[in-house]
Design an enzyme around this catalytic site. Structure first.
Site, PDB file in Angstrom:
ATOM      1  N   LYS A 199       0.856  -1.191   0.000  1.00  0.00           N
ATOM      2  CA  LYS A 199       0.000   0.000   0.000  1.00  0.00           C
ATOM      3  C   LYS A 199       0.891   1.240   0.000  1.00  0.00           C
ATOM      4  CE  LYS A 199      -1.797   2.919   2.677  1.00  0.00           C
ATOM      5  NZ  LYS A 199      -1.812   4.078   1.774  1.00  0.00           N
ATOM      6  N   GLY A 252       6.836   4.784   8.177  1.00  0.00           N
ATOM      7  CA  GLY A 252       6.014   5.986   8.248  1.00  0.00           C
ATOM      8  C   GLY A 252       6.244   6.684   9.578  1.00  0.00           C
ATOM      9  N   SER A 253       5.264   7.459   9.991  1.00  0.00           N
ATOM     10  CA  SER A 253       5.435   8.275  11.194  1.00  0.00           C
ATOM     11  C   SER A 253       5.282   7.429  12.464  1.00  0.00           C
ATOM     12  CB  SER A 253       4.398   9.391  11.185  1.00  0.00           C
ATOM     13  OG  SER A 253       3.110   8.817  11.228  1.00  0.00           O
ATOM     14  N   THR A 254       5.798   7.951  13.548  1.00  0.00           N
ATOM     15  CA  THR A 254       5.709   7.227  14.820  1.00  0.00           C
ATOM     16  C   THR A 254       4.260   7.077  15.307  1.00  0.00           C
ATOM     17  OG1 THR A 254       7.972   7.741  15.412  1.00  0.00           O
ATOM     18  CG2 THR A 254       6.473   7.285  17.245  1.00  0.00           C
ATOM     19  N   GLY A 257       2.731   4.448  13.192  1.00  0.00           N
ATOM     20  CA  GLY A 257       3.446   3.202  13.489  1.00  0.00           C
ATOM     21  C   GLY A 257       2.913   2.533  14.750  1.00  0.00           C
ATOM     22  N   GLU A 274       9.559   1.051  10.806  1.00  0.00           N
ATOM     23  CA  GLU A 274      10.608   2.045  10.496  1.00  0.00           C
ATOM     24  C   GLU A 274       9.951   3.408  10.633  1.00  0.00           C
ATOM     25  OE1 GLU A 274      13.701   1.510   9.787  1.00  0.00           O
ATOM     26  OE2 GLU A 274      13.836  -0.569   9.127  1.00  0.00           O
ATOM     27  N   CYS A 308      13.758  10.805   6.845  1.00  0.00           N
ATOM     28  CA  CYS A 308      13.584  10.301   8.212  1.00  0.00           C
ATOM     29  C   CYS A 308      14.844  10.475   9.042  1.00  0.00           C
ATOM     30  CB  CYS A 308      13.174   8.834   8.179  1.00  0.00           C
ATOM     31  SG  CYS A 308      14.267   7.825   7.185  1.00  0.00           S
ATOM     32  N   GLU A 405       9.961  16.062  15.296  1.00  0.00           N
ATOM     33  CA  GLU A 405      10.305  15.881  13.881  1.00  0.00           C
ATOM     34  C   GLU A 405       9.481  16.872  13.057  1.00  0.00           C
ATOM     35  OE1 GLU A 405       8.879  12.303  11.796  1.00  0.00           O
ATOM     36  OE2 GLU A 405      10.861  12.143  10.868  1.00  0.00           O
TER      37      GLU A 405
HETATM   38  P1  NAD Z   1       2.414   8.340   7.696  1.00  0.00           P
HETATM   39  O1  NAD Z   1       2.649   7.577   8.945  1.00  0.00           O
HETATM   40  O2  NAD Z   1       1.419   9.410   7.697  1.00  0.00           O
HETATM   41  O3  NAD Z   1       1.998   7.344   6.514  1.00  0.00           O
HETATM   42  C1  NAD Z   1       2.776   6.229   6.149  1.00  0.00           C
HETATM   43  C2  NAD Z   1       1.892   5.221   5.467  1.00  0.00           C
HETATM   44  O4  NAD Z   1       0.938   4.745   6.408  1.00  0.00           O
HETATM   45  C3  NAD Z   1       1.090   5.760   4.302  1.00  0.00           C
HETATM   46  O5  NAD Z   1       1.006   4.777   3.294  1.00  0.00           O
HETATM   47  C4  NAD Z   1      -0.273   6.006   4.913  1.00  0.00           C
HETATM   48  O6  NAD Z   1      -1.317   5.976   3.972  1.00  0.00           O
HETATM   49  C5  NAD Z   1      -0.368   4.842   5.877  1.00  0.00           C
HETATM   50  N1  NAD Z   1      -1.305   5.033   6.994  1.00  0.00           N
HETATM   51  C6  NAD Z   1      -1.794   6.188   7.489  1.00  0.00           C
HETATM   52  N2  NAD Z   1      -2.644   5.933   8.508  1.00  0.00           N
HETATM   53  C7  NAD Z   1      -2.666   4.590   8.675  1.00  0.00           C
HETATM   54  C8  NAD Z   1      -3.311   3.699   9.583  1.00  0.00           C
HETATM   55  N3  NAD Z   1      -4.116   4.154  10.545  1.00  0.00           N
HETATM   56  N4  NAD Z   1      -3.079   2.379   9.472  1.00  0.00           N
HETATM   57  C9  NAD Z   1      -2.250   1.900   8.535  1.00  0.00           C
HETATM   58  N5  NAD Z   1      -1.611   2.683   7.635  1.00  0.00           N
HETATM   59  C10 NAD Z   1      -1.809   4.008   7.712  1.00  0.00           C
HETATM   60  O7  NAD Z   1       3.857   8.853   7.257  1.00  0.00           O
HETATM   61  P2  NAD Z   1       4.222   9.768   6.008  1.00  0.00           P
HETATM   62  O8  NAD Z   1       3.778  11.146   6.322  1.00  0.00           O
HETATM   63  O9  NAD Z   1       3.775   9.111   4.743  1.00  0.00           O
HETATM   64  O10 NAD Z   1       5.821   9.669   6.033  1.00  0.00           O
HETATM   65  C11 NAD Z   1       6.606  10.453   6.827  1.00  0.00           C
HETATM   66  C12 NAD Z   1       7.070   9.708   8.071  1.00  0.00           C
HETATM   67  O11 NAD Z   1       7.736   8.510   7.695  1.00  0.00           O
HETATM   68  C13 NAD Z   1       8.090  10.503   8.855  1.00  0.00           C
HETATM   69  O12 NAD Z   1       7.805  10.410  10.228  1.00  0.00           O
HETATM   70  C14 NAD Z   1       9.399   9.813   8.535  1.00  0.00           C
HETATM   71  O13 NAD Z   1      10.402   9.985   9.510  1.00  0.00           O
HETATM   72  C15 NAD Z   1       8.975   8.392   8.404  1.00  0.00           C
HETATM   73  N6  NAD Z   1       9.948   7.609   7.612  1.00  0.00           N
HETATM   74  C16 NAD Z   1      10.757   6.713   8.274  1.00  0.00           C
HETATM   75  C17 NAD Z   1      11.719   5.996   7.570  1.00  0.00           C
HETATM   76  C18 NAD Z   1      12.635   5.020   8.268  1.00  0.00           C
HETATM   77  O14 NAD Z   1      13.350   4.290   7.594  1.00  0.00           O
HETATM   78  N7  NAD Z   1      12.633   4.961   9.575  1.00  0.00           N
HETATM   79  C19 NAD Z   1      11.852   6.190   6.191  1.00  0.00           C
HETATM   80  C20 NAD Z   1      11.019   7.107   5.558  1.00  0.00           C
HETATM   81  C21 NAD Z   1      10.061   7.811   6.279  1.00  0.00           C
END
Ligand code: NAD
Length: 501
Positions: A199, A252-254, A257, A274, A308, A405
Site C-alpha cells: 500500500k 512511516g510516522s511514529t 506506526g 521504520e 527520516c 520531527e
Molecule cells: P504516515 O505515517 O502518515 O503514513 C505512512 C503510510 O501509512 C502511508 O502509506 C499512509 O497511507 C499509511 N497510513 C496512514 N494511517 C494509517 C493507519 N491508521 N493504518 C495503517 N496505515 C496508515 O507517514 P508519512 O507522512 O507518509 O511519512 C513520513 C514519516 O515517515 C516521517 O515520520 C518519517 O520519519 C517516516 N519515515 C521513516 C523511515 C525510516 O526508515 N525509519 C523512512 C522514511 C520515512
C-alpha cells in the site's frame, strides 16, 4: 492533468512513456491485473511544485484488500512462484532489476512529478539504488541456509533447521521515498519467496503503479506483487489488522506506526516499524566545519528535509560554532530551489499544502519559544509548496523545534562546551533513528558512536546508505531492520525438523 503541469513537462522535457503513463487512467494491480477500486472511487493527486491536479488513483476498498491478500495467499501456495527454484527466482529478480534500470528515466520523472523531489538524486538514489538493492537481495535467494543440530535426548535422532518464507507480507510505505521505500521491503521479501500486498501513500502511488507494469512484463507470476492504492486510515489500517497477512512491514510516522503495531499485535503478525526521527549531528571542537556544512546541506535540505534520518539537530562545539554557521549560510545560499524536474534543482517543494502549513507552524513556534532565526523561515511567493531552507539557533534543548520531527527544510543548531554535554543533549530525545559524530579523534569517535542511542551512527558523514548495511531505529523510531543480511530474518521463519531413526 492541469495545463500548468503540461507546461512544466514541456519546459523540462520528459520521456514519451512518462507522458503516456501520466495521461492514462490509473488502476491498482491485483492478481496480475490492473483494476479500478471496487466502488470506482478515486483520490485526486496534486503535483507539489504547481499545486495543480495531476491525475487520480483508485481509492481502494477493504474488499479490494481482501482480493489482494487472497491472490497473494494463492501465489504462496500454488502456481509458478512457489514451484520456482531459488536460482530461477534470483534470475527473475535480476530481470526485474534490469527493467527498472532500463526505465530509470521514466520512473524518476514519474516520481519527481508525483513527489516534487529533485530529478538527479531521484534517478540515482531512489530508482537505480532500488534496482541495486533488488540485485543484492536476489543473490540471497540461493543462499538461505539452516543448521544441523546435535541433540542429547535419549534415542537415535537427527535434527536440523531451515528457513522458509514468512508468507504474505503487507507493506505500508510513506510518500517521501515512494519507490525506494517500497523496494526496501520488496527486495528481501521477494528474494526469500514471500508474496506481497503493497500500500503506497495516497499522495504518491504512481511509481508503484508503473513498477507493477514492469513486474507483469518480466513475468512475475500473478499475485506475487499486489499494489492496492488508497487511504491509510481505511485500507492501511485494514491491511495491518488482516489475519491473512503473515508479516507487516511499515515505514512511516511514529504515531501511525504505533497504531499499526497495535493492529499487528491483535492479528498476531510479526511487524517491522521504520518510524520517525530527529537525528543529531555532533560537531566536536576538531570537526571540519566545511564538511559538516556540506553534509548538513545534503541531509536536511535535500528532499526538502523530508528525510527520516535528516540531521536536523546540529550540536556544535563553541569553538567551531560560528565557523559552521558561516559555512552553512554559504552552501545553503548557493542552492537552487526549483521544480524537481529542473535538472539543476537542489531542493524542490514539500509534498502538500498541509505539510507546508505544518512546517510553517513549527517555524512560528520556534520564533515564539525564543529561538533565533538565522536564515530562511518563509514560504516562497510562487505556486506550489516551496519553503526556504531555514536555520535556527536555539539555546534550550527542550524547545519544540529541537525535540519534534518537523519533516521540512528546518535545521536547528545548538552550542555545547564539553563532550559529555553533547552526548547528553543528543540522547535527550524520544527518537533513536540515526546520528553522526564529527571529529578527527578516533578514540572519541569510537567512544561516542557506541554511546549514541541510534540505530545508525556515521562518523564524519551523515545519511549514507548501502544495500549491505541494515537501517532501522531504536527508541520511538521503531524496531526491526531494512536492508543488509539482517533483513532476511524478518521475512523468513525458522522451521525445526526432527528425524527419529
Ligand atoms: P504516515 O505515517 O502518515 O503514513 C505512512 C503510510 O501509512 C502511508 O502509506 C499512509 O497511507 C499509511 N497510513 C496512514 N494511517 C494509517 C493507519 N491508521 N493504518 C495503517 N496505515 C496508515 O507517514 P508519512 O507522512 O507518509 O511519512 C513520513 C514519516 O515517515 C516521517 O515520520 C518519517 O520519519 C517516516 N519515515 C521513516 C523511515 C525510516 O526508515 N525509519 C523512512 C522514511 C520515512
Amino acid at each position: 492533468m492541469d495545463q500548468a503541469i503540461k507546461n512544466m513537462m514541456d519546459l523540462y522535457g520528459v520521456t514519451p512513456e512518462t507522458e503516456r503513463f501520466l495521461l492514462s487512467e490509473q488502476r491498482m494491480f491485483v492478481n496480475g491485473e490492473f483494476i479500478e477500486a471496487g466502488d470506482k472511487d478515486t483520490i485526486d493527486v496534486v503535483e507539489p511544485s504547481t499545486a495543480s491536479h495531476l491525475t487520480s488513483v483508485p481509492s481502494g476498498t477493504t474488499d479490494d484488500v481482501d482480493r489482494a491478500v487472497e491472490s497473494a495467499r494463492i501465489a504462496l501456495r500454488e502456481g509458478d512462484w512457489v514451484k520456482m527454484k531459488p536460482a530461477a527466482r534470483e534470475r527473475l529478480l535480476f530481470k526485474l532489476a534490469d527493467a527498472i534500470e532500463k526505465n530509470a528515466q521514466t520512473l524518476g520523472e514519474i516520481e519527481t512529478i508525483d513527489n516534487g523531489k529533485a530529478i538527479g538524486p531521484c534517478i540515482e538514489m531512489d530508482i537505480l539504488g532500488g534496482a541495486e538493492l533488488l540485485r543484492y537481495m536476489a543473490g540471497f535467494a540461493t543462499k538461505l541456509d539452516g543448521a544441523t543440530r546435535q541433540v542429547s535426548i535419549p534415542g537415535d535422532h537427527m535434527a536440523w533447521t531451515f528457513r522458509e518464507p514468512v508468507g504474505v507480507v503487507g507493506a505500508i510505505v510513506p510518500w517521501n521515498w515512494p519507490f525506494n521505500m517500497a523496494m526496501w521491503k520488496m527486495a528481501a521479501a521477494l528474494a526469500v519467496g514471500c508474496t506481497m500486498v503493497i500500500k503506497p501513500a495516497q499522495q504518491t502511488s504512481l511509481s508503484m503503479l508503473f513498477f507493477a507494469k514492469l513486474c507483469k512484463e518480466v513475468g512475475l507470476p500473478p499475485g506475487v506483487i499486489n499494489v492496492v492504492t488508497g487511504r491509510g486510515s481505511t485500507i492501511g489500517d485494514y491491511l495491518a489488522n488482516h489475519t491473512g497477512i503473515d508479516k507487516v512491514s511499515f515505514t512511516g510516522s511514529t504515531p501511525v506506526g504505533r497504531t499499526v503495531g497495535e493492529a499487528a499485535g491483535r492479528a498476531l503478525s510479526p511487524v517491522t516499524l521504520e518510524l520517525g526521527g530527529k537525528s543529531p549531528m555532533i560537531a566536536f571542537d576538531d570537526a571540519d566545519p566545511k564538511a559538516v556544512a556540506a553534509a548538513t546541506r545534503w541531509s536536511v535540505y535535500f528532499n526538502a528535509g523530508q528525510v527520516c534520518s535528516a540531521g536536523s539537530r546540529l550540536y556544535a562545539h563553541s569553538s567551531v560554532y560560528d565557523h559552521v554557521i558561516e559555512e552553512l549560510a554559504k552552501v545553503t545560499g548557493a542552492m537552487k530551489i526549483a521544480p524537481g524536474l529542473d535538472p539543476d534543482c537542489d531542493m524542490g517543494p514539500v509534498i502538500s499544502e498541509s505539510a507546508k502549513r505544518s512546517i510553517l507552524a513549527y517555524i512560528d513556534k520556534g520564533k515564539a519559544e525564543g529561538a533565533e532565526l538565522i536564515f530562511g523561515g518563509n514560504a516562497l511567493d510562487r505556486p506550489g509548496y516551496f519553503i526556504e531552507p531555514t536555520l535556527f539557533a536555539a539555546s534550550d534543548n527542550d524547545m519544540t523545534i529541537v525535540q519534534e520531527e518537523i519533516f521540512g527544510p528546518v535545521l536547528v543548531v545548538l552550542k555545547f562546551d564539553s563532550d559529555e554535554e553533547a552526548l547528553r543533549l543528543a540522547n535527550d530525545n524520544i527518537y533513536g533513528l540515526a546520528g553522526s559524530i564529527w571529529t578527527q579523534d578516533i578514540s572519541r569517535a569510537l567512544r561516542y558512536s557506541a554511546q549514541l542511542e541510534a540505530g545508525t551512527v556515521w562518523i564524519n558523514n551523515h545519511d549514507i546508505v548501502d544495500s549491505n548495511m541494515p537501517c532501522g531505529g531504536f527508541k520511538q523510531s521503531g524496531f526491526g531492520k531494512d536492508m543488509g543480511p539482517e533483513q532476511l530474518n524478518y521475512f523468513t521463519r525458522t522451521k525445526a525438523v526432527w528425524a527419529t531413526l
